[in-house]
Write a protein that holds these residues in place. Structure first.
Motif, PDB file in Angstrom:
ATOM      1  N   GLU A 117      -0.435   3.081  -3.069  1.00 38.80           N
ATOM      2  CA  GLU A 117      -1.070   4.430  -2.759  1.00 38.80           C
ATOM      3  C   GLU A 117      -1.657   5.047  -4.050  1.00 38.80           C
ATOM      4  O   GLU A 117      -3.001   5.772  -3.740  1.00 38.80           O
ATOM      5  N   ARG A 164       0.729  -1.178   0.012  1.00 40.37           N
ATOM      6  CA  ARG A 164      -0.141  -0.056  -0.058  1.00 40.37           C
ATOM      7  C   ARG A 164       0.717   1.280  -0.234  1.00 40.37           C
ATOM      8  O   ARG A 164       0.564   2.276  -0.493  1.00 40.37           O
ATOM      9  N   ALA A 165       1.951   1.304   0.492  1.00 38.20           N
ATOM     10  CA  ALA A 165       2.975   2.305   0.622  1.00 38.20           C
ATOM     11  C   ALA A 165       3.455   2.666  -0.580  1.00 38.20           C
ATOM     12  O   ALA A 165       4.005   3.713  -0.998  1.00 38.20           O
TER      13      ALA A 165
END
Length: 363
Positions: free
Chosen positions: A104, A76-77
């Protein structure tokens, strides 16, 4: 021609589109709109196939948005954009761009899509599966003049119709409404031929079919009479009946292909009323980009009943929902009484709908 771009940017995608057009010898852009398709990997193939077929009637740039936010915090980062650019035979009569947004970046899809929109051309946003709660306030929905959802793809179609009514904004529409266009046209044409007072009506269709609910609500709203919602085995909508002093006007379609129209004093006739493909539904919606006031009036007419019906389904009371509906109203000369009759008709229009937890079938 197809170009694959990995870990790319919007500017590189635009450059790829220009390169592809030059390579096939069509440098001019002859497209009339941008169609943004927000989908997942599992539904992308069918959605793009339908969009490409619809583009034969409406040449357009199709932008498919596939979000892959990832499961782990590390995924997710991170942020990465992969794209496929298709021009020519693989993209119908326009251009197709498939965007896969990782990490992201998936939360900021509008920032990637915005530079890819055709300049000075309308934008239509389509969610083939579960749409957002409020399409007009969705970041991608804000880009479009028209926003298309499909209540039939929701887990609870009746609740989805209530949500569409509660959050309606000019430009919203739903494919469950598009599916009943031939039914509305046929019934309106029948009433043009037979001028008679309509006393009541009924609509028959599958239990989890939102199009059947909308047809019943439309009749209740426009005619101001009680409408009974009956459940059948399908496929989709199987019949509509209008009761008049001279006899019933019946439109029956038991097989999903051919319907029979019966009117008092006239011989029965067969009419083509087949269930349409998704591409045909999208093509119809792209023909008009102005707000659909009839759809707005219909979904808002039924919102109170749909909420009441959902509560009735949750109740342990075994009494059928049809008996809990508001009493049948009678038409009077006064406009206020006609309004009351219309609201009473809505109370019966959805009484045959089943509860949540099952997907709907197209009409």
């Amino acid at each position: 021609m197809k170009i694959d771009l990995t870990d790319t940017t919007s500017s590189r995608i635009n450059a790829g589109l220009i390169e592809a057009r030059r390579a096939i010898g069509t440098p001019a852009v002859g497209m009339v709109l941008t169609l943004v398709v927000v989908t997942d990997e599992g539904s992308a193939y069918d959605a793009l196939k339908a969009a490409n077929e619809a583009s034969r009637e409406h040449p357009s740039r199709i932008i498919a948005v596939i979000k892959r936010p990832g499961r782990s915090p590390r995924d997710r980062a991170s942020a990465r954009l992969d794209a496929e650019v298709m021009v020519g035979a693989e993209a119908g009569t326009g251009e197709t761009v498939v965007l896969r947004m990782h990490g992201e970046l998936a939360a900021h899809a509008e920032s990637v899509v915005l530079p890819l929109l055709l300049p000075d051309a309308p934008v239509v946003v389509w969610w083939p599966e579960d749409g957002p709660d409020n399409p007009a306030l969705d970041p991608l929905g804000r880009l479009g003049q028209r926003r298309i959802t499909d209540a039939a793809a929701a887990e609870d179609p009746v609740a989805a119709l209530g949500l569409r009514a509660d959050t309606y904004a000019p430009g919203d529409t739903d494919l469950a409404w598009t599916r009943i266009t031939p039914w509305r046209s046929m019934l309106a044409a029948a009433l043009d031929q037979k001028h008679s007072e309509i006393q009541s009506a009924s609509v028959q269709g599958e239990a989890y079919n939102p199009s059947t609910e909308l047809l019943a609500l439309w009749l209740a709203d426009r005619l101001g009479v009680p409408v009974e919602r009956k459940v059948s085995g399908g496929p989709g909508i199987t019949g509509a009946r209008l009761t008049t002093p001279d006899g019933d006007i019946c439109l029956d379609r038991p097989d999903g292909v051919l319907a029979e129209l019966a009117m008092p004093g006239q011989p029965d006739r067969h009419v083509a009323l087949k269930r349409r493909e998704t591409s045909e539904l999208i093509a119809e919606e792209l023909r008009r980009l102005d707000p659909d006031d009839t759809y707005r009036a219909t979904v808002r007419f039924g919102i109170k009943h749909l909420v009441t019906h959902a509560a009735a389904e949750a109740s342990p009371d075994p009494e059928p929902a049809a008996k809990k509906a508001t009493p049948s109203a009678r038409k009077t000369a006064a406009a206020s009484a006609a309004k009351a009759a219309a609201e009473s008709g809505a109370g019966k229009s959805g009484s045959g709908a089943a509860g949540s937890g099952k997907a709907a079938s197209p009409s």
